[in-house]
Scaffold this active site. Sequence first.
Site, PDB file in Angstrom:
ATOM      1  CG  ASP A   1      -3.785  -0.985  -4.025  1.00 52.38           C
ATOM      2  OD1 ASP A   1      -2.636  -1.422  -3.858  1.00 52.38           O
ATOM      3  OD2 ASP A   1      -4.276  -0.781  -5.146  1.00 52.38           O
ATOM      4  CG  MET A   2      -7.928   1.642  -0.336  1.00 48.93           C
ATOM      5  SD  MET A   2      -9.551   2.328  -0.699  1.00 48.93           S
ATOM      6  CE  MET A   2      -9.806   3.381   0.725  1.00 48.93           C
TER       7      MET A   2
END
Length: 400
Positions: A177-178
């Site tokens: 995600d990051m």
Amino acid sequence: MTEQRSTRGLPLEDICVVEIGHSLAAPYAGIILAHLGARVVKIENAAQGDYARGWGPPFIDGASALFHAMNHGKESISADFGDPACARSIRDFIVENADVVLQNLRPGNLDRYGLGAQDLTELCPSLVYCNLGAFGATGPLRNKPGYDPLVQAYSGMMSIVGHADDAPSRVPVSINDMGTGMWAVIGVLAALRDKGRDDPERGRIVDVSLYETALAWMTVPLSDCLAGGPEPTRIGSGSPNIVPYQVFDCTDGAILVAAGNDTLYRRLCNVMDLPSLADDPRFSTNGDRVLNRKVLIPLLEARFAQKPAGDWLNALEAGSIPCGPLQTVDRVVTNEQTASLDILRRTPDGRTTTVALPVSFDGRRPPLPGNTPGLGEHNHLLIRTPAHDRADDLLRQESD
């Protein structure tokens, strides 16, 4: 009201970003851009807001600490896309104000409301529109939703995490995600530069995804596999390509030792008073040590287990061998090096302490961009009042 800081002197102070995002990927891209000076307007579901508001405990004033970390300094508009008037207002706001749109809703979701990439770039050709997807813009899984652990499993990442006899485990931070948020920022910045250099009226559609990000993290294992290397296995804290390069237990704790080349390995043997290992032909080169890992590592483990961690760290540092303690999160928070970097910052209202941008400009780290907005706190940005209509009428009369 959410207090916002001045963006003067920051690289993106003249950029407006509209984030139609939830959870982590798009919000992380948005918070990076906000730290760089951009104005970030977050569009949230009117019914419950960003799902991440409820991803706790811990909670700070009703929203999770995670949400505060990813969304401070933004403006929040709550929207019902099913309401044509609301969708039209958001579309108008984007066309009139936005340089960049970030979105990580399910593929095709925003197209139904005229807010997809094709619609908005036709209305605003200079717009940079970034889709943050799960499995990519093409292929049989292009419409499949995805979350970080699902992609860790699908990408092979989960197959190499942990120890040989462990049950499957994930990297315990949302690395895909990051990472996708970071790739989104890279793509957006490249598109903004390209637009300014060649044609200020030409934007770009940028596509990134969790799966592509995972494949990028897996560059070395995948490249090893493509080169005919052995099937990667779980080796705990170790590296498949470098030995010794892992955590070792001492009498009172654990330390990480990174003897990343042959010279460092020989120094390590000298410090540990193991001259026979330095001269053993099975361990002469890094390639030899990788092939004979199962022989060498137990010998080093037995020696490290004879002394306290502090003693080993002092001896290794004196020998210029890269090493460090295995710290828990609470120790990282109070660590002297962490404090010296001044990277843990409080929002202006003092409610939240989080991690600032891991980038400095001319020795100065950008401050946090502001406080965390309440759901719909900035809905007034879309509301047209009778006073607005009267002002428009006056302007039209004057122009006539």
